[in-house]
Design a protein around this motif. Structure first.
Motif, short mmCIF file in Angstrom:
data_model
loop_
_atom_site.label_atom_id
_atom_site.label_comp_id
_atom_site.label_asym_id
_atom_site.label_seq_id
_atom_site.Cartn_x
_atom_site.Cartn_y
_atom_site.Cartn_z
N ASN A 100 0.81 -1.21 0.00
CA ASN A 100 0.00 0.00 0.00
C ASN A 100 0.85 1.26 0.00
OD1 ASN A 100 -2.41 -1.40 -0.06
ND2 ASN A 100 -2.71 -1.35 2.16
N LEU A 101 1.96 1.24 0.73
CA LEU A 101 2.86 2.40 0.75
C LEU A 101 3.42 2.67 -0.65
CD1 LEU A 101 4.93 1.91 4.03
CD2 LEU A 101 3.54 3.91 3.44
N VAL A 102 3.79 1.61 -1.37
CA VAL A 102 4.31 1.78 -2.73
C VAL A 102 3.24 2.38 -3.63
CG1 VAL A 102 5.14 0.56 -4.78
CG2 VAL A 102 6.03 -0.06 -2.52
N LEU A 103 2.01 1.90 -3.51
CA LEU A 103 0.92 2.42 -4.36
C LEU A 103 0.64 3.89 -4.07
CD1 LEU A 103 -1.44 -0.68 -4.12
CD2 LEU A 103 -0.35 0.17 -6.21
N ARG A 104 0.63 4.26 -2.79
CA ARG A 104 0.37 5.67 -2.43
C ARG A 104 1.52 6.56 -2.88
NH1 ARG A 104 -1.93 3.32 2.51
NH2 ARG A 104 -4.19 3.52 2.35
N THR A 105 2.74 6.06 -2.75
CA THR A 105 3.91 6.82 -3.23
C THR A 105 3.82 7.00 -4.74
OG1 THR A 105 5.27 5.92 -1.45
CG2 THR A 105 6.42 6.91 -3.31
N MET A 106 3.43 5.96 -5.43
CA MET A 106 3.29 6.02 -6.89
C MET A 106 2.24 7.07 -7.28
SD MET A 106 4.41 4.82 -9.72
CE MET A 106 3.95 4.57 -11.44
N ALA A 107 1.14 7.13 -6.56
CA ALA A 107 0.10 8.13 -6.85
C ALA A 107 0.66 9.55 -6.72
CB ALA A 107 -1.09 7.93 -5.92
N LYS A 108 1.46 9.78 -5.69
CA LYS A 108 2.06 11.11 -5.49
C LYS A 108 3.05 11.44 -6.60
CE LYS A 108 1.67 10.88 -0.43
NZ LYS A 108 2.42 10.66 0.82
N LEU A 109 3.83 10.45 -7.00
CA LEU A 109 4.83 10.68 -8.06
C LEU A 109 4.16 10.96 -9.41
CD1 LEU A 109 7.42 7.89 -7.18
CD2 LEU A 109 7.75 10.35 -6.94
N VAL A 110 3.09 10.28 -9.69
CA VAL A 110 2.35 10.53 -10.94
C VAL A 110 1.81 11.95 -10.95
CG1 VAL A 110 0.34 9.87 -12.32
CG2 VAL A 110 1.82 8.10 -11.36
N GLU A 111 1.30 12.40 -9.81
CA GLU A 111 0.82 13.78 -9.72
C GLU A 111 1.96 14.76 -9.92
OE1 GLU A 111 -1.04 16.56 -10.19
OE2 GLU A 111 -2.57 15.42 -9.10
N GLN A 112 3.09 14.52 -9.26
CA GLN A 112 4.24 15.41 -9.38
C GLN A 112 4.78 15.45 -10.81
OE1 GLN A 112 7.14 14.06 -6.53
NE2 GLN A 112 5.78 14.41 -4.77
N GLU A 113 4.73 14.32 -11.50
CA GLU A 113 5.30 14.21 -12.84
C GLU A 113 4.23 14.31 -13.93
OE1 GLU A 113 8.64 13.75 -13.78
OE2 GLU A 113 9.04 14.32 -11.71
N GLU A 163 12.06 1.16 0.12
CA GLU A 163 13.05 0.11 0.37
C GLU A 163 12.58 -1.26 -0.12
OE1 GLU A 163 13.68 0.53 4.58
OE2 GLU A 163 15.18 2.10 4.30
N VAL A 164 12.01 -1.24 -1.33
CA VAL A 164 11.56 -2.48 -1.98
C VAL A 164 12.35 -2.64 -3.28
CG1 VAL A 164 9.60 -3.67 -3.05
CG2 VAL A 164 9.24 -2.27 -1.00
N SER A 165 12.74 -3.85 -3.60
CA SER A 165 13.52 -4.10 -4.81
C SER A 165 12.79 -3.66 -6.07
CB SER A 165 13.83 -5.60 -4.91
OG SER A 165 14.39 -5.90 -6.18
N LYS A 166 13.54 -3.05 -6.99
CA LYS A 166 12.97 -2.63 -8.28
C LYS A 166 12.54 -3.83 -9.11
CE LYS A 166 16.38 -0.09 -9.84
NZ LYS A 166 17.13 0.83 -10.73
N ASP A 167 13.01 -5.02 -8.76
CA ASP A 167 12.67 -6.22 -9.52
C ASP A 167 11.17 -6.54 -9.48
OD1 ASP A 167 15.31 -6.52 -10.15
OD2 ASP A 167 15.72 -8.06 -8.64
N TRP A 168 10.43 -5.94 -8.55
CA TRP A 168 9.00 -6.21 -8.47
C TRP A 168 8.26 -5.69 -9.71
CZ3 TRP A 168 6.08 -9.19 -5.33
CH2 TRP A 168 6.70 -9.70 -4.19
N VAL A 169 8.82 -4.69 -10.39
CA VAL A 169 8.21 -4.18 -11.63
C VAL A 169 9.31 -4.12 -12.69
CG1 VAL A 169 7.03 -2.27 -12.76
CG2 VAL A 169 6.54 -2.79 -10.35
N GLU A 170 9.16 -4.91 -13.73
CA GLU A 170 10.19 -4.99 -14.77
C GLU A 170 9.56 -4.75 -16.14
OE1 GLU A 170 13.42 -8.25 -16.49
OE2 GLU A 170 12.44 -8.61 -14.56
#
Length: 397
Positions: free
Chosen positions: A10-23, A150-157
């Protein structure tokens, strides 16, 4: 890879939402480069390719909704205690690694990817060359969101492969793949099915029908057909075929009005031989066109003489996606809805509602026309397999 806790996902998803807004602006500008490079040969593909502020809003909403939903993994589905004391429990479980192969739509990189990630799966993404810049931009945000938590980038390739490289990967994957979901036209789906060596969920083919019953409200029928055909021609839930009951009391007037209304919306109207005398139409030359999904401003209108024949024709030609009956007769509607072999059946409403968000699922990975393991919109709660947990104290058989 070790499973991620629901809190971490859930933290990754919420962070992603913020980054999409910023970008937001950079995503749209990058997408403009893809649009400029595209040759415009396919109207539906070009429509799906475009990312504007509305699309970005939908991406952000999808991510935030996913973050607020219950964890679909680890849900108990069955509980049994044996006479000898063994406890048997069945729970939902993540598939493992899901490969999503898609054409044109950069929003799939977020929405379908997000559903797969929330379901505890590693994601492999293979988008089309026409949306490469947009997809790579969005994947870079996924990687940033993962790293910040602090999650590996390998989760999304992202698999930046050409057609031959993709075929090789499907036939001999260089890493474990548990499920493949193709999102695109029939050629893409056929390509994936022909070469994949692991389970494939068939998704995306429409060729949807509307049957105007003899007891139809014709004003309602006009409204529904026009919406289903023209509101988004690139969608798999758009309508391509209309069958009008010859016993409709105002058959001639309604048919003329329908053709005129569609013509005003720049829809090419093809009719069977029973309607060839109507103006602004082309006569059907080949029966095989009934099988086609158009994804264009094109529709076929035909005459049918009974409910039974309407059901038979739809079951023969449709893509297994959606079908509609327009009628005031609830008994006839139920008979139609029970007999038509599609993932979604409607009475007096547009096929454009066949969508995970519209069905209350909070988004969708795909719309499956298969019957295993889930039919129709595949939401978060469907993107899981199951696992048996057996607890004993030395029991033997």
């Amino acid at each position: 890879m070790n499973p991620l806790s629901i809190e971490k996902r859930n933290l990754v998803l919420r962070t992603m939402a913020k980054l999409v807004e910023q970008e937001r602006r950079q995503i749209i500008l990058t997408n403009q480069e893809d649009l400029t490079d595209y040759d415009g040969s396919d109207l539906a593909m070009e429509e799906r390719l475009k990312v504007d502020d509305k699309k970005v809003d939908e991406m952000i909403l999808s991510l935030n909704q996913l973050a607020s939903q219950e964890d679909p993994v680890g849900v108990e589905r069955f509980h049994f205690v044996h006479d000898n004391g063994i406890k048997v429990i069945n729970k939902t479980a993540a598939f493992g690694t899901i490969l999503i192969i898609y054409e044109s739509r950069p929003d799939v990189t977020i929405e379908a990817g997000g559903i797969a990630f929330k379901s505890g799966n590693k994601i492999l993404l293979k988008g089309g060359k026409e949306s490469l810049k947009s997809n790579l931009k969005i994947v870079s945000l996924w990687h940033k969101a993962l790293e910040e938590n602090e999650v590996s980038k390998d989760w999304v390739e992202y698999l930046n492969y050409n057609r031959s490289e993709t075929q090789t990967f499907l036939e001999k994957p260089t890493q474990k793949v548990d499920l493949i979901v193709p999102r695109g036209g029939e050629k893409l789906i056929e390509f994936v099915k022909a070469h994949a060596t692991c389970p494939v969920i068939v998704s995306g083919r429409g060729n949807n029908f509307v049957y105007v019953h003899k007891n139809a409200d014709t004003d309602l029928a006009l409204k529904v057909i026009l919406n289903a055909k023209t509101s988004k021609i690139s969608a798999c839930n758009a309508v391509d075929k209309v069958l009008i009951d010859s016993k409709l009391p105002n058959f001639e007037a309604f048919t003329a009005m329908l053709i005129e209304t569609l013509d005003e919306s720049k829809v090419e109207v093809i009719v069977d031989k029973s309607l060839e005398d109507f103006e602004n139409t082309k006569t059907l030359q080949n029966e095989d066109i009934w099988y086609e999904e158009f994804l264009d401003y094109k529709i076929i209108i035909g005459t049918i003489d009974s409910e039974e024949n309407a059901i038979e024709k739809i079951n023969k030609y449709c893509g297994g996606h959606s079908a509609v009956i327009i009628t005031r007769d609830d008994k006839a509607a139920q008979k139609f809805m029970d007999a038509v072999d599609t993932a979604a059946v409607y009475q007096n409403a547009s096929t454009r509602f066949t969508d995970g968000g519209q069905f209350g699922l909070g988004g969708e990975l795909a719309i499956s026309t298969d019957k295993l393991h889930q039919r129709g919109p595949i939401g978060l709660q469907h993107l899981v397999t199951n696992k048996w947990y057996v607890y004993g104290e030395g029991q033997i058989r």
